[in-house]
Design a protein around this motif. Structure first.
Motif, PDB file in Angstrom:
ATOM      1  N   LEU A  92      -1.721   1.260  -9.074  1.00 18.70           N
ATOM      2  CA  LEU A  92      -1.266   0.115  -8.359  1.00 18.70           C
ATOM      3  C   LEU A  92      -2.297  -0.752  -7.676  1.00 18.70           C
ATOM      4  O   LEU A  92      -3.072   0.076  -7.076  1.00 18.70           O
TER       5      LEU A  92
ATOM      6  N   ASP B 203       0.772  -1.139  -0.225  1.00 16.84           N
ATOM      7  CA  ASP B 203      -0.023   0.054   0.000  1.00 16.84           C
ATOM      8  C   ASP B 203       0.898   1.457  -0.099  1.00 16.84           C
ATOM      9  O   ASP B 203       0.260   2.378  -0.244  1.00 16.84           O
ATOM     10  N   ASN B 204       2.221   0.971   0.392  1.00 21.64           N
ATOM     11  CA  ASN B 204       2.857   2.404   0.281  1.00 21.64           C
ATOM     12  C   ASN B 204       3.746   2.484  -0.918  1.00 21.64           C
ATOM     13  O   ASN B 204       4.710   3.325  -0.665  1.00 21.64           O
ATOM     14  N   ARG B 205       3.629   1.558  -2.069  1.00 17.29           N
ATOM     15  CA  ARG B 205       4.527   1.540  -3.021  1.00 17.29           C
ATOM     16  C   ARG B 205       4.192   2.938  -3.940  1.00 17.29           C
ATOM     17  O   ARG B 205       2.875   3.532  -3.959  1.00 17.29           O
ATOM     18  N   HIS B 206       5.073   3.389  -4.761  1.00 19.38           N
ATOM     19  CA  HIS B 206       4.947   4.357  -5.648  1.00 19.38           C
ATOM     20  C   HIS B 206       5.303   4.152  -6.973  1.00 19.38           C
ATOM     21  O   HIS B 206       6.162   3.517  -7.105  1.00 19.38           O
ATOM     22  N   SER B 207       4.472   4.430  -7.941  1.00 16.38           N
ATOM     23  CA  SER B 207       5.099   4.002  -9.321  1.00 16.38           C
ATOM     24  C   SER B 207       5.509   5.232 -10.003  1.00 16.38           C
ATOM     25  O   SER B 207       5.315   6.303  -9.720  1.00 16.38           O
ATOM     26  N   ASP B 208       6.753   4.668 -10.790  1.00 13.20           N
ATOM     27  CA  ASP B 208       7.484   5.976 -11.470  1.00 13.20           C
ATOM     28  C   ASP B 208       6.720   5.978 -13.031  1.00 13.20           C
ATOM     29  O   ASP B 208       7.364   6.697 -13.844  1.00 13.20           O
TER      30      ASP B 208
ATOM     31  N   SER C 233       3.658   7.290 -14.844  1.00 13.40           N
ATOM     32  CA  SER C 233       2.452   8.149 -14.633  1.00 13.40           C
ATOM     33  C   SER C 233       1.128   7.551 -15.184  1.00 13.40           C
ATOM     34  O   SER C 233       1.075   6.697 -16.180  1.00 13.40           O
ATOM     35  N   ASN C 234       0.118   8.011 -14.553  1.00 12.45           N
ATOM     36  CA  ASN C 234      -1.166   7.486 -14.622  1.00 12.45           C
ATOM     37  C   ASN C 234      -1.600   5.761 -14.497  1.00 12.45           C
ATOM     38  O   ASN C 234      -2.606   5.437 -14.997  1.00 12.45           O
TER      39      ASN C 234
ATOM     40  N   SER D 287      -4.050  -2.361  -4.564  1.00 15.66           N
ATOM     41  CA  SER D 287      -4.033  -2.551  -3.119  1.00 15.66           C
ATOM     42  C   SER D 287      -3.796  -4.034  -2.595  1.00 15.66           C
ATOM     43  O   SER D 287      -3.869  -5.059  -3.464  1.00 15.66           O
TER      44      SER D 287
END
Length: 61
Positions: A13, A2-7, A9-10, A15
């Motif tokens: 991800l 839940d704390n991941r970030h995608s590089d 855009s748009n 849950s």
């Protein structure tokens, strides 16, 4: 998760909740397990070719 970030855009991800509640289908095709530990790439390739021939799916080699 839940704390991941995608590089990218748009992109949305998943849950953790969506992953654990997803309905999965059993894998019904042939599987091959190849242990490559301590082997050269050439040895691993030869073993894979032998396993493919044994499984009669050599068209994938």
């Amino acid at each position: 998760m839940d704390n991941r970030h995608s590089d990218i855009s748009n992109i949305v991800l998943p849950s953790w909740e969506s992953v654990i509640t997803r309905e999965y289908e059993p894998w019904k095709s042939a599987s091959i397990i190849l242990d490559t530990a301590g082997k050269t790439p050439e040895q691993s390739k030869q073993e894979l070719n032998n396993l493919l021939l044994k499984k009669d799916i050599s068209g994938l080699a």
